[in-house]
Design a protein around this motif. Structure first.
Motif, PDB file in Angstrom:
ATOM      1  N   ASP A  74       1.584  -5.469  -9.988  1.00 53.39           N
ATOM      2  CA  ASP A  74       2.030  -5.662  -8.611  1.00 53.39           C
ATOM      3  C   ASP A  74       1.433  -4.536  -7.747  1.00 53.39           C
ATOM      4  O   ASP A  74       2.087  -3.555  -7.432  1.00 53.39           O
ATOM      5  CB  ASP A  74       3.556  -5.650  -8.554  1.00 53.39           C
ATOM      6  CG  ASP A  74       4.072  -5.989  -7.168  1.00 53.39           C
ATOM      7  OD1 ASP A  74       3.295  -6.575  -6.365  1.00 53.39           O
ATOM      8  OD2 ASP A  74       5.230  -5.667  -6.882  1.00 53.39           O
ATOM      9  N   LEU A  75       0.177  -4.701  -7.388  1.00 53.49           N
ATOM     10  CA  LEU A  75      -0.555  -3.667  -6.637  1.00 53.49           C
ATOM     11  C   LEU A  75      -0.678  -4.061  -5.174  1.00 53.49           C
ATOM     12  O   LEU A  75      -0.732  -5.261  -4.857  1.00 53.49           O
ATOM     13  CB  LEU A  75      -1.940  -3.466  -7.247  1.00 53.49           C
ATOM     14  CG  LEU A  75      -1.969  -3.083  -8.725  1.00 53.49           C
ATOM     15  CD1 LEU A  75      -3.404  -3.091  -9.220  1.00 53.49           C
ATOM     16  CD2 LEU A  75      -1.309  -1.741  -8.937  1.00 53.49           C
ATOM     17  N   PRO A  76      -0.746  -3.084  -4.280  1.00 52.06           N
ATOM     18  CA  PRO A  76      -0.955  -3.440  -2.857  1.00 52.06           C
ATOM     19  C   PRO A  76      -2.375  -3.984  -2.669  1.00 52.06           C
ATOM     20  O   PRO A  76      -3.265  -3.709  -3.460  1.00 52.06           O
ATOM     21  CB  PRO A  76      -0.774  -2.103  -2.137  1.00 52.06           C
ATOM     22  CG  PRO A  76      -0.992  -1.062  -3.163  1.00 52.06           C
ATOM     23  CD  PRO A  76      -0.617  -1.655  -4.486  1.00 52.06           C
ATOM     24  N   PRO A  77      -2.585  -4.783  -1.628  1.00 51.37           N
ATOM     25  CA  PRO A  77      -3.924  -5.310  -1.388  1.00 51.37           C
ATOM     26  C   PRO A  77      -4.909  -4.199  -1.085  1.00 51.37           C
ATOM     27  O   PRO A  77      -4.553  -3.152  -0.539  1.00 51.37           O
ATOM     28  CB  PRO A  77      -3.759  -6.221  -0.177  1.00 51.37           C
ATOM     29  CG  PRO A  77      -2.412  -5.967   0.353  1.00 51.37           C
ATOM     30  CD  PRO A  77      -1.620  -5.209  -0.645  1.00 51.37           C
ATOM     31  N   GLU A  78      -6.166  -4.453  -1.460  1.00 51.50           N
ATOM     32  CA  GLU A  78      -7.201  -3.454  -1.200  1.00 51.50           C
ATOM     33  C   GLU A  78      -7.509  -3.411   0.286  1.00 51.50           C
ATOM     34  O   GLU A  78      -7.468  -4.418   0.979  1.00 51.50           O
ATOM     35  CB  GLU A  78      -8.455  -3.790  -1.982  1.00 51.50           C
ATOM     36  CG  GLU A  78      -8.271  -3.652  -3.485  1.00 51.50           C
ATOM     37  CD  GLU A  78      -9.553  -3.947  -4.235  1.00 51.50           C
ATOM     38  OE1 GLU A  78     -10.627  -3.995  -3.606  1.00 51.50           O
ATOM     39  OE2 GLU A  78      -9.465  -4.134  -5.445  1.00 51.50           O
ATOM     40  N   SER A  79      -7.869  -2.233   0.788  1.00 53.65           N
ATOM     41  CA  SER A  79      -8.171  -2.087   2.204  1.00 53.65           C
ATOM     42  C   SER A  79      -9.585  -2.500   2.507  1.00 53.65           C
ATOM     43  O   SER A  79     -10.487  -2.372   1.803  1.00 53.65           O
ATOM     44  CB  SER A  79      -7.991  -0.641   2.674  1.00 53.65           C
ATOM     45  OG  SER A  79      -6.705  -0.220   2.365  1.00 53.65           O
TER      46      SER A  79
END
Length: 79
Positions: A74-79
């Motif tokens: 559950d990782l944040p979206p890449e910038s």
């Protein structure tokens, strides 16, 4: 008018439904009685689903409040 002439027979045919009890085709018989049964099943009994084919659903997924485990994916979206 021409469209109605074509649609009317189609609707009449679509409205037909069998309301009689199910019977085996002429010359055919129902399957033999299951092992241990005294008499063969009738057509309605053969159409009933067994519990494994249609299990009852439980609406409640969890019975108690539980903390979710940490999800490493559950990782944040890449910038």
């Amino acid at each position: 008018m021409r469209r109605a002439v074509l649609i009317l027979p189609a609707l009449t045919l679509a409205a037909c439904a069998q309301t009689a009890d199910l019977e085996p085709a002429a010359g055919d018989t129902l399957p033999p009685a299951p092992y241990g049964a005294q008499e063969p099943l009738d057509a309605e009994e053969l159409l009933e689903l067994d519990p494994q084919a249609a299990p009852e659903r439980s609406v409640e997924l969890r019975r108690e409040s539980e903390e979710r485990e940490d999800d490493p994916f559950d990782l944040p979206p890449e910038s």
